[in-house]
Design a protein around this motif. Structure first.
Motif, PDB file in Angstrom:
ATOM      1  N   VAL A 146     -44.063   0.118  10.433  1.00 24.31           N
ATOM      2  CA  VAL A 146     -42.620   1.142  10.302  1.00 24.31           C
ATOM      3  C   VAL A 146     -42.645   1.410  11.536  1.00 24.31           C
ATOM      4  N   ILE A 147     -41.303   1.769  11.870  1.00 31.51           N
ATOM      5  CA  ILE A 147     -40.853   2.159  13.130  1.00 31.51           C
ATOM      6  C   ILE A 147     -39.840   3.654  12.925  1.00 31.51           C
ATOM      7  N   LEU A 148     -40.262   4.571  13.491  1.00 35.65           N
ATOM      8  CA  LEU A 148     -39.554   5.876  13.506  1.00 35.65           C
ATOM      9  C   LEU A 148     -38.705   5.909  14.791  1.00 35.65           C
ATOM     10  N   ALA A 149     -37.705   6.775  14.593  1.00 35.60           N
ATOM     11  CA  ALA A 149     -36.698   7.070  15.453  1.00 35.60           C
ATOM     12  C   ALA A 149     -37.040   8.514  15.894  1.00 35.60           C
ATOM     13  N   ALA A 150     -37.759   8.661  17.063  1.00 36.43           N
ATOM     14  CA  ALA A 150     -38.409   9.949  17.436  1.00 36.43           C
ATOM     15  C   ALA A 150     -37.665  10.839  18.544  1.00 36.43           C
ATOM     16  N   ASP A 151     -37.526  11.838  18.399  1.00 39.39           N
ATOM     17  CA  ASP A 151     -36.898  12.764  19.503  1.00 39.39           C
ATOM     18  C   ASP A 151     -37.832  13.478  20.327  1.00 39.39           C
ATOM     19  N   PHE A 152     -37.647  13.108  21.545  1.00 38.96           N
ATOM     20  CA  PHE A 152     -38.619  13.671  22.694  1.00 38.96           C
ATOM     21  C   PHE A 152     -38.248  14.864  23.261  1.00 38.96           C
ATOM     22  N   LYS A 153     -36.698  15.176  23.028  1.00 37.79           N
ATOM     23  CA  LYS A 153     -36.071  16.673  23.550  1.00 37.79           C
ATOM     24  C   LYS A 153     -36.838  18.127  22.940  1.00 37.79           C
ATOM     25  N   ILE A 154     -38.186  17.934  22.977  1.00 33.14           N
ATOM     26  CA  ILE A 154     -38.749  19.023  22.081  1.00 33.14           C
ATOM     27  C   ILE A 154     -38.354  20.533  22.697  1.00 33.14           C
ATOM     28  N   ASP A 155     -38.010  20.466  24.016  1.00 31.50           N
ATOM     29  CA  ASP A 155     -37.815  21.743  24.641  1.00 31.50           C
ATOM     30  C   ASP A 155     -36.255  22.111  24.744  1.00 31.50           C
ATOM     31  N   GLU A 156     -35.583  21.225  24.001  1.00 32.17           N
ATOM     32  CA  GLU A 156     -34.106  21.543  24.100  1.00 32.17           C
ATOM     33  C   GLU A 156     -33.478  21.642  22.595  1.00 32.17           C
ATOM     34  N   GLN A 157     -34.189  21.400  21.625  1.00 30.64           N
ATOM     35  CA  GLN A 157     -33.756  21.590  20.360  1.00 30.64           C
ATOM     36  C   GLN A 157     -33.726  23.021  19.849  1.00 30.64           C
ATOM     37  N   HIS A 158     -33.013  23.672  20.228  1.00 27.96           N
ATOM     38  CA  HIS A 158     -33.188  25.252  19.641  1.00 27.96           C
ATOM     39  C   HIS A 158     -32.683  25.518  18.226  1.00 27.96           C
ATOM     40  N   PHE A 159     -31.969  24.525  17.883  1.00 25.09           N
ATOM     41  CA  PHE A 159     -31.500  24.702  16.214  1.00 25.09           C
ATOM     42  C   PHE A 159     -32.686  24.289  15.589  1.00 25.09           C
ATOM     43  N   ILE A 160     -33.671  23.848  15.734  1.00 21.64           N
ATOM     44  CA  ILE A 160     -34.670  23.292  14.858  1.00 21.64           C
ATOM     45  C   ILE A 160     -35.758  24.364  14.510  1.00 21.64           C
ATOM     46  N   ASP A 161     -36.057  24.408  13.055  1.00 24.33           N
ATOM     47  CA  ASP A 161     -37.036  25.349  12.776  1.00 24.33           C
ATOM     48  C   ASP A 161     -38.383  24.883  13.171  1.00 24.33           C
ATOM     49  N   ILE A 162     -39.028  25.455  13.865  1.00 24.73           N
ATOM     50  CA  ILE A 162     -40.332  24.716  14.562  1.00 24.73           C
ATOM     51  C   ILE A 162     -41.282  24.799  13.441  1.00 24.73           C
ATOM     52  N   ASP A 163     -41.484  25.914  12.779  1.00 29.49           N
ATOM     53  CA  ASP A 163     -42.438  25.865  11.613  1.00 29.49           C
ATOM     54  C   ASP A 163     -42.201  24.956  10.505  1.00 29.49           C
TER      55      ASP A 163
END
Length: 446
Positions: free
Chosen positions: A128-145
């Motif tokens: 299985v291959i996942l498309a991953a987003d490594f921009k973890i410090d830029e995604q301010h719209f994401i609910d981290i919890d």
């Protein structure tokens, strides 16, 4: 032929303020589930399996409309256990997916590049291959919890889950799967009483069968909150820019056309209707140019620039609502050529009747000829530049042409505008010829 599985069975409690059914939450008149289907369809997917659950009959009824109007093959799968883990929705579709397939979430929006890159990966039979987003410090719209976090090392997933303390990427919800995912869900359910998709990925990760690719600067979003919904609207509006936008379109026209497009998107106006509207405004502008005096000239110039702004809306609506067509692009180009001809003829006449100089007619002739050749060379030039560069590229075209007409009218100097157009358009044409000539020589060397 690669199939696409879309899971859209959940309730979506946090977005209930906007819509009772999360998959049918509309953004500019298009429900989320339809946007997911049409985005995948644009990158080459023609067969879909959609798993529905909560409010399923309503969602399936709408999907059937998409199936009919877009002529896409869609198979329905019903998950009556929609209130349990999302891996069950994947498992329900097992009989329809004997080979590798694309797996997407019914409430996520993706840039096309993410799906293209994922589909292009070489995948082994049990991976299985996942498309991953490594921009973890830029995604301010994401609910981290609530976000699903991923720990990736050397291209392999080491751990995945919402409660990870150590992670370096987010799960975008886009996977390239093999039937091994079904076996992993069943194993995880049997051994850990967990039927979540993330749990199944963990099972494969332990066997080093779960890989990840980086989506880079590409955009995705999980539309599960009101804040994410607003961010998605903003993203879609900015996504409708074209690589071939000239400087006036990019920096002056687009900010205005986007606002108009937001209004048009809530109506039933089609891109072709907007093209006709832009053309009619340009014709009124051209008629005003045939009258003496500064006021008709000024009003004509303002209307010409307004028609140029409106002219950007037809393409924006087409891209925003998945209404792009070869005919629509050709029809818009035809109307633009007629509009340009009338505008330049009107401006030439207005300049000529100021002192009846043959030079003014000559300037108008070269402006008209250069402008039409500029339009004629645009297709081949744009095709070459789009292959050569990923971003915007230098281009002088209709947006600059109309803006010069506007400035000539504003400052009551139509002859200056005509001379400027004659020089700029013809020099631009020679520049394009030079670039394409050198490109053809390079091709011959190969």
């Amino acid at each position: 032929m690669l199939k696409c599985l879309i899971i859209a069975a959940g309730k979506g409690k946090r977005i209930r303020k906007i819509s009772e059914s999360k998959p049918l939450t509309e953004i500019y008149g298009i429900p989320l589930i339809e946007r997911v289907i049409l985005t995948a369809h644009k990158v080459g997917i023609n067969e879909f399996v959609v798993v529905t659950g909560y409010n399923g009959s309503k969602v399936r009824k709408y999907i059937d409309k998409v199936k009919k109007t877009k002529e896409i093959k869609i198979t329905h799968v019903i998950n009556n256990e929609w209130d349990k883990e999302n891996g069950l929705s994947v498992l329900k579709a097992r009989d329809y997916l004997p080979d590798k397939f694309l797996l997407l979430m019914g409430d996520h929006l993706y840039e096309e590049n993410i799906l293209k890159n994922l589909m292009a990966q070489d995948i082994k039979e049990d991976e299985v291959i996942l498309a991953a987003d490594f921009k973890i410090d830029e995604q301010h719209f994401i609910d981290i919890d609530d976000a699903t976090k991923v720990l990736i090392e050397d291209g392999y997933i080491k751990d995945i889950g919402k409660n990870l303390q150590k992670y370096n990427a987010f799960d975008t919800g886009a996977f390239l799967c093999t039937p091994a995912i079904f076996e992993a869900i069943e194993q995880n359910k049997r051994e850990n009483n967990d039927s979540s998709l993330s749990g199944a990925i963990k099972v494969l990760a332990e066997k080093k069968k779960a890989r990840a690719i980086d989506i880079g600067r590409s955009f995705w979003i999980d539309v599960d909150t009101v804040e994410a919904y607003e961010k998605a609207k903003e993203f879609l509006l900015h996504k409708i820019e074209k690589k071939s936008d000239g400087p006036i379109s990019r920096y002056l026209n687009r900010p205005f056309s986007r606002k108009l497009t937001k209004l048009f998107a809530s109506t039933n106006l089609t891109p072709n209707t907007i093209s006709i509207l832009s053309f009619l405004i340009a014709i009124v502008s051209a008629v005003l140019f045939f009258f003496k005096g500064y006021i008709p000239l000024l009003l004509g110039g303002i209307l010409a620039q307004f028609s140029s702004i409106i002219d950007g809306c037809d393409g924006e609506i087409a891209r925003l609502k998945y209404l792009e067509s070869d005919f629509g692009g050709w029809f818009d180009a035809v109307l633009d050529r007629y509009a340009d001809g009338f505008l330049l003829a009107g401006l030439t006449w207005h300049s000529y009747i100021q002192n009846y100089s043959a030079f003014r007619l000559l300037a108008g002739l070269f402006a008209i000829t250069g402008s039409f050749v500029n339009s004629y060379t645009a297709d081949k030039y744009d095709s070459y530049m789009k292959k050569k560069t990923e971003g915007h590229y230098f281009r002088i075209g209709r947006d600059v042409r109309i803006f010069i007409i506007f400035l000539g009218a504003l400052f009551n100097i139509p002859i200056v505008a005509l001379v400027a157009l004659a020089l700029i358009m013809n020099i631009e044409n020679l520049r394009r010829i030079w670039i394409l000539w050198n490109a053809s020589k390079e091709e011959l060397k190969k």
